[in-house]
Design an enzyme around this catalytic site. Structure first.
Site, mmCIF file in Angstrom:
data_model
loop_
_atom_site.group_PDB
_atom_site.id
_atom_site.type_symbol
_atom_site.label_atom_id
_atom_site.label_comp_id
_atom_site.label_asym_id
_atom_site.label_seq_id
_atom_site.Cartn_x
_atom_site.Cartn_y
_atom_site.Cartn_z
ATOM 1 N N GLU A 60 0.717 -1.251 0.153
ATOM 2 C CA GLU A 60 -0.090 0.015 -0.110
ATOM 3 C C GLU A 60 0.724 1.437 0.017
ATOM 4 O OE1 GLU A 60 -2.658 -3.286 0.981
ATOM 5 O OE2 GLU A 60 -0.497 -2.605 1.880
ATOM 6 N N HIS A 129 -9.286 -5.479 11.212
ATOM 7 C CA HIS A 129 -10.221 -5.408 10.069
ATOM 8 C C HIS A 129 -11.289 -4.491 10.263
ATOM 9 C CE1 HIS A 129 -7.232 -8.009 8.848
ATOM 10 N NE2 HIS A 129 -7.526 -8.088 7.574
#
Length: 331
Positions: A60, A129
């Site tokens: 990322e 998450h």
């Protein structure tokens, strides 16, 4: 008028903007050959090719940085995070480059780019998450922050974000991608910074302003329906844009109802809900007949077990209790 899922509305926005402007491209994990982790980018690789729909490694910080460099050179990247939880790896790129380079270069560079993907809790994904990132990205200048909850808003706001010359944080929701709603066939844009009344006052009963965004909208609307038979008349305002905030829409409603409850997915401490509450008490103090209340996550890391997760998340029942409390009708 077409009935689309949120994922389909997002895809239509990206497709239309890629067709309109050859500078627009998509980059992220599995956006191409896999057609997107949540099928938002389905079919775009076949239509536009690998130069404009770019699959990336699990890196990322790397592809966020590539996108920032591309934006500085005049392109208009759409950077997809498989989940905004993974954007934490790229936080330095977003915070210290995307958000600041326009100012640091005295306006010599603009950063016309969108960082988009699902935000907040989904279902039994545990704490790492399930982070709600509003408070992170709203907490520093240099970016605009958008959170969408309907197909209509998703398409109109994403098209506007892609055309904006500033970096945009664009929050979606994994558990809402299949939600359906009407979307006009003709092109339309929704300005960033404008809230929307999703449920107006009926003029009967005790008024309550309910402020929400993202996943909180469905909770707020369900709670408003439960409240109506009890004589509680809820005006549900979807902020849509979290930075900048539509203060006028919020204050106009508060002046009518004199009571406010915020319903949202996110933590209470130092978050966007706290910012909205602060603005209301400063700018509309004389109109308040009760303290501003918030219905949000419990102040703990998100558990994995489904029964515990439900205890942490906001619910229509919790929101109804807050509506009763601000109306001094708690039972």
């Amino acid at each position: 008028m077409a009935t689309l899922q949120i994922r389909e509305a997002l895809r239509a926005a990206i497709d239309e903007e890629m067709a309109r402007d050859e500078r627009v491209f998509v980059m992220g994990e599995e956006v191409g050959h896999y057609d997107g982790a949540y099928k938002v980018t389905e079919g775009l690789l076949k239509k536009y090719g690998e130069r404009r729909v770019v699959d990336t490694p699990i890196a990322e910080a790397g592809f966020a940085g590539i996108g920032i460099g591309a934006a500085m050179c005049g392109l208009r990247p759409i950077i997809e995070f498989m989940t905004f939880n993974f954007s934490a790896v790229a936080f330095d790129q977003i915070l210290n480059n995307a958000a600041k380079l326009h100012q640091l270069t005295a306006g010599q560079f603009t950063l016309p780019m969108v960082f988009r993907g699902p935000n907040g809790a989904a279902h039994m994904l545990s704490s790492t998450h399930s982070q709600a990132f509003e408070s992170f990205y709203c907490g520093f200048p240099g970016v605009k922050v958008v959170s969408v909850a309907t197909p209509y808003d998703a398409k109109g706001l994403l098209k506007t974000a892609i055309r904006d010359d500033n970096p945009i944080i664009f929050f979606e929701s994994e558990i809402m991608y299949a939600n359906r709603g009407e979307v006009p066939d003709e092109e339309y844009l929704i300005p960033i910074g404008k809230a929307d009344i999703k449920r107006p006052l009926t003029g009967t009963g005790i008024g309550v302003t309910v402020i929400t965004w993202g996943q909180g909208l469905s909770v707020a609307l369900a709670a408003a329906e439960l409240a109506a038979p009890e004589g509680l008349d809820c005006e549900v305002i979807d902020l849509r844009s979290l930075r900048p905030l539509d203060d006028e829409a919020v204050l106009a409603s508060v002046r009518k109802t004199n009571r406010v409850v915020l319903v949202y997915h996110g933590w209470p401490y130092g978050g966007t809900g706290a910012e909205v509450s602060d603005r209301i008490q400063r700018l509309a103090f004389d109109h308040l007949d009760a303290p501003v209340l918030r219905v949000c996550y419990e102040d703990v890391n998100m558990p994995y077990a489904e029964n515990l997760e439900q205890l942490v998340l906001p619910s229509p029942a919790k929101a109804l209790e807050a509506f009763r409390e601000v109306a001094y009708r708690k039972v």
